[in-house]
Design an enzyme around this catalytic site. Structure first.
Site, PDB file in Angstrom:
ATOM      1  N   HIS A  65       5.665   6.238  -1.139  1.00  0.00           N
ATOM      2  CA  HIS A  65       6.390   5.007  -1.450  1.00  0.00           C
ATOM      3  C   HIS A  65       5.534   3.801  -1.074  1.00  0.00           C
ATOM      4  O   HIS A  65       4.553   3.938  -0.352  1.00  0.00           O
ATOM      5  CB  HIS A  65       7.716   4.960  -0.692  1.00  0.00           C
ATOM      6  N   HIS A 114       0.848  -1.190   0.000  1.00  0.00           N
ATOM      7  CA  HIS A 114       0.000   0.000   0.000  1.00  0.00           C
ATOM      8  C   HIS A 114       0.884   1.240   0.000  1.00  0.00           C
ATOM      9  O   HIS A 114       2.080   1.154   0.266  1.00  0.00           O
ATOM     10  CB  HIS A 114      -0.905   0.021   1.238  1.00  0.00           C
TER      11      HIS A 114
END
Length: 179
Positions: free
Chosen positions: A120, A37
């Site tokens: 990220h 995620h």
């Protein structure tokens, strides 16, 4: 008390591609692909009332679906690497969505996030025996990472059990973004 955070889910086909990067680094605790995620705002452990208030306020977010572009591999921690990640391009729509989540958390009384938002997707957490050299070698062997782009139609409120990190993560609520 639930431990919660907001984020973007990674499409299944892309999770499979990213999972192919796993391995080859002895000190790594690899994330499970279903737990990949992009965190928008980590909240942490909060009481049930605060968690419910956050869940309700997130419905007020009115943003368009956004394009997410993965740009390459990297590691956080410098000389003492602690994680390997896939970097995400900082686009204005992504930054605006994250800023809206930050405003909501401040509205419920949470302290501001002290770290600058660096979008990220974490692939692995690294043990104490990871060295900058072994991580640099691992990254160099995967230097031909091909950028990928996907459309995000929603964001999610996740929860996790208290642990050393790395999941499993549960989707508590999904919030659609406008087409």
């Amino acid at each position: 008390m639930p431990r919660i955070f907001t984020g973007l889910e990674v499409p299944e086909a892309l999770r499979e591609d990213l999972a192919s990067l796993r391995g080859g680094l002895m000190s790594a605790r690899w994330m499970e692909p279903e737990d990949y995620h992009l965190t928008l705002r980590f909240v942490g452990d909060v009481d049930e009332r605060t968690a419910n208030e956050i869940a309700d306020l997130l419905y007020a977010v009115r943003k368009r679906s956004i394009e997410v572009t993965l740009t390459g591999l990297g590691a956080f921690g410098g000389d003492r690497p602690r994680s390997i990640y896939v970097a995400v391009k900082q686009t204005q729509p992504l930054m605006d969505l994250q800023a809206e989540h930050e405003r909501i958390m401040r509205r419920v009384g949470l302290l501001p996030e002290p770290r600058k938002f660096a979008p990220h997707i974490t692939l692995a957490r690294l043990g104490r025996d990871a060295t900058a050299r072994t991580v640099a070698d691992w990254l160099a062997l995967r230097g031909l990472f091909i950028s990928r782009t996907f459309i995000v139609p929603s964001f999610v409120l996740f929860s996790s059990k208290e642990s050393v990190g790395g999941g499993p993560y549960l989707v508590e609520e999904t919030y659609p973004l406008a087409a």
